[in-house]
Design an enzyme around this catalytic site. Structure first.
Site, PDB file in Angstrom:
ATOM      1  N   LYS A  58      -2.345 -19.106   6.646  1.00  0.00           N
ATOM      2  CA  LYS A  58      -2.016 -17.825   7.402  1.00  0.00           C
ATOM      3  C   LYS A  58      -3.516 -17.410   7.907  1.00  0.00           C
ATOM      4  O   LYS A  58      -3.348 -16.801   9.058  1.00  0.00           O
ATOM      5  CB  LYS A  58      -1.676 -16.894   6.241  1.00  0.00           C
ATOM      6  CG  LYS A  58      -0.490 -15.723   6.902  1.00  0.00           C
ATOM      7  CD  LYS A  58      -0.384 -14.614   5.750  1.00  0.00           C
ATOM      8  CE  LYS A  58       0.520 -15.263   4.731  1.00  0.00           C
ATOM      9  NZ  LYS A  58       0.784 -14.215   3.835  1.00  0.00           N
TER      10      LYS A  58
ATOM     11  N   GLU B 282       2.486 -11.999   0.241  1.00  0.00           N
ATOM     12  CA  GLU B 282       1.398 -10.880   0.587  1.00  0.00           C
ATOM     13  C   GLU B 282       1.678 -10.335   2.011  1.00  0.00           C
ATOM     14  O   GLU B 282       1.668 -11.030   2.843  1.00  0.00           O
ATOM     15  CB  GLU B 282      -0.153 -11.586   0.558  1.00  0.00           C
ATOM     16  CG  GLU B 282      -1.163 -10.462   0.452  1.00  0.00           C
ATOM     17  CD  GLU B 282      -2.510 -11.036   0.463  1.00  0.00           C
ATOM     18  OE1 GLU B 282      -3.592 -10.110   0.519  1.00  0.00           O
ATOM     19  OE2 GLU B 282      -2.680 -11.970   0.062  1.00  0.00           O
TER      20      GLU B 282
ATOM     21  N   ARG C 259       3.866 -27.690  -2.277  1.00  0.00           N
ATOM     22  CA  ARG C 259       4.031 -26.872  -1.263  1.00  0.00           C
ATOM     23  C   ARG C 259       4.719 -27.793  -0.078  1.00  0.00           C
ATOM     24  O   ARG C 259       4.493 -28.936  -0.076  1.00  0.00           O
ATOM     25  CB  ARG C 259       2.966 -25.959  -0.855  1.00  0.00           C
ATOM     26  CG  ARG C 259       1.571 -27.106  -0.175  1.00  0.00           C
ATOM     27  CD  ARG C 259       0.506 -25.998  -0.329  1.00  0.00           C
ATOM     28  NE  ARG C 259       0.617 -24.872   0.719  1.00  0.00           N
ATOM     29  CZ  ARG C 259      -0.102 -23.703   1.014  1.00  0.00           C
ATOM     30  NH1 ARG C 259      -1.247 -23.752   0.167  1.00  0.00           N
ATOM     31  NH2 ARG C 259       0.464 -22.922   1.665  1.00  0.00           N
TER      32      ARG C 259
END
Length: 567
Positions: free
Chosen positions: A278, A42, A268
């Site tokens: 983020k 994104e 992850r």
């Protein structure tokens, strides 16, 4: 083939992680004409070290099978996105060493098709326009221990929902007035299946489509359909999307798409002493705890690049850590070890004195100088040598001298002889102090018979010091970076800002460098002998170079691997 966390061996004898095992089997069976993966960031921030593993996995799997990987931006939230981040992500993926060719794509490329599929889903009675507020939707959704309640608008007629959807598209409503929700099961144990929102109103200009759209698809809706449009064979996601897979499959079951991708989840990447949220990284930037997304203390790829990390080291670390289905945290020393190994092979050696102490060689002729031969990189036979100037006045590190040395301090002290790197044996005769008692200069002598660092009579010394000729030195600023957080788990105590390391940056001015460093260009990675690896920063000018410390020479990870306690 089970998806459990295990490894198998491919035909070439290489060890395969569980994802590569699945892909390998699909290739062998002929299930797909070609493997297509995607990396879908994104564009609301810069990529960080956690993303690097996903990039390496998606592009690596595609390359290993002769397939292709798309870089597809999930640009469905115009309020948080910016072309700055798009450009930064493209640069980061390319810097990691992956060829994008013509495979930079955007979810916004498919808004028209996604909207048509939304209309069709409503027309088929599998979705509806809901007029509950966002807070009411959350309340109706229920909880993990209680089923949800159906919206009073769930049984809206197809005609009314279609009319409202058309008016939403036309911009007649404000943000939050209506949404489109899938009609699945409000009693489902999986919260993602409780009539998830597919489309919502956002009256923010989009960085690519401008004001063309005021309705935007939610992530699950856009991501699944974008995968299907692009013919993705294996949609590789991190474990937090495991609970989203039933919705991913529901969408593919209820929309006539040109292909049916398979979603597979993996753990992850986590790194201690590091934040990879983020949202929290943005908070560090916006609240000025750091000097931007590329501040060399940040874990973003832009910051690591500026600090002097190499893409090869990051790829090597990703390979060492591997792909699993179990969440874990990797010691940052593993990344630093991979970096040292890479820089040791490629970095040219130079001499720099960060905290200078002047040395006057009393028996060296005043006004004269000579050139000494220095090795550029002993690990690289092709690196050659360079000439470094030597003169009567030198600079050494202040820490390399002690007036009253303790036991096992073998560097310079009154009456003691040491070796100057590439130069001569040097003996300290006197330490000159100022009125405050601070040592400002050392008076020394040298042995002219020891040029090159060895004595004809075979005598030995216990220490070798780096140095810079005072007459020829260039001044520089050096920034010593340490870990941004002082605890291995920055979330410890619940407030990550409270764990910021106040000593994460030390700026040294008036450092003295050998003249060869005047030819360095931004991005050059060099080893300052005995000090560590450094990189020329973009803040530099020809008159005022600025070097960042990338990593120290000491490798605690190697000691840990050998069962030794790090110093």
């Amino acid at each position: 083939m089970s998806d459990e966390n295990h490894e198998e061996t491919g035909d070439g004898g290489e060890s395969l992680d569980f994802i590569r095992t699945i892909v390998h089997d699909d290739v062998e069976s002929g299930k797909h004409a070609g493997i297509i993966t995607r990396f879908p960031p994104e564009p609301n921030g810069y990529l960080h070290i956690g993303h690097a593993t996903a990039v390496c996995l998606n592009f690596g799997v595609a390359a290993e099978t002769g397939g292709r990987c798309n870089l597809r931006f999930d640009d469905t939230n115009p309020a948080r996105e910016d072309v700055e981040y798009v450009d930064g992500i493209i640069e980061d993926v390319s810097w990691l060493g992956f060829d994008l060719e013509d495979r930079v794509l955007y979810a916004s490329d498919y808004f028209g098709q996604i909207y048509e599929w939304t209309v069709q889903l409503v027309r088929d009675g599998k979705a509806y326009v809901d007029s509950l507020s966002a807070e009411e939707i959350r309340d109706y959704r229920g909880g993990w221990d209680a089923p949800g309640r159906e919206s009073p608008y769930r049984d809206r007629s197809l005609e009314e929902s279609l009319e409202l959807l058309e008016r939403m598209r036309a911009g007649e409503f404000e943000d939050g007035e209506h949404v489109v929700r899938a009609k699945i099961d409000m009693a489902a144990g999986n919260m993602n299946l409780r009539d998830p929102t597919l489309l919502r109103i956002r009256k923010d200009p989009h960085h690519r489509t401008g004001d063309t759209w005021c309705v935007y698809p939610m992530y699950d809706w856009a991501h699944t359909l974008s995968d299907a449009i692009e013919g993705i064979t294996h949609s590789l996601c991190t474990l937090e999307f495991e609970d989203h897979r039933p919705l991913y499959d529901w969408i593919l079951d209820n929309v006539e798409t040109p292909s049916r991708p398979r979603q597979i989840e993996f753990a992850r990447f986590g790194l201690n002493y590091t934040i990879t949220s983020k949202r929290k990284l943005r908070q560090l930037v916006e609240e000025a705890h750091v000097k931007g997304w590329d501040d060399p203390r940040m874990p973003t790829l832009a910051a690591l690049r500026r600090r002097g990390f190499t893409p090869e080291a990051i790829r090597d670390m990703s390979a060492r850590v591997g792909i699993t289905k179990s969440n874990s945290v990797t010691d940052i020393a593993v990344l630093e070890h991979a970096l040292r190994e890479d820089l040791n092979r490629r970095a040219q050696r130079r001499m720099a004195v960060l905290r200078p102490l002047k040395v006057v060689i009393e028996n060296y002729p005043a006004g004269e100088s000579e050139s000494l031969e220095a090795v550029n990189n002993p690990e690289d036979e092709t690196a050659g040598t360079r000439q470094v100037p030597f003169s009567r006045e030198l600079y050494i590190e202040r820490d390399d001298f002690m007036e009253e040395p303790p036991k096992k301090f073998f560097r310079l002290a009154p009456g003691r002889e040491v070796r100057l790197r590439y130069g001569y044996f040097l003996t300290c005769r006197e330490a000159v102090k100022d009125d405050t008692g601070e040592i400002v200069e050392l008076r020394c002598t040298f042995d002219p018979e020891t040029r090159g660092g060895s004595a004809p009579d075979g005598r030995k010394v216990r220490a070798t010091l780096h140095w810079v000729s005072a007459q020829h030195a260039i001044d520089a600023e050096v920034r010593l970076y340490d870990r941004l957080f002082r605890t291995a788990d920055p979330e410890e105590g619940g407030d990550f800002l409270a764990n910021l390391n106040p000593d994460s940056l030390e700026i040294l001015n008036s450092c003295k460098l050998e003249p060869a460093l005047s030819r360095a260009v931004v991005g050059d990675r060099l080893q300052f002998e005995r000090l560590g690896y450094f990189c020329l920063d973009p803040d530099s000018s020809p008159e005022s170079p600025v070097f960042n410390r990338t990593v120290t020479l000491r490798d605690a990870w190697v000691r840990l691997q050998k069962g030794q306690k790090p110093k």
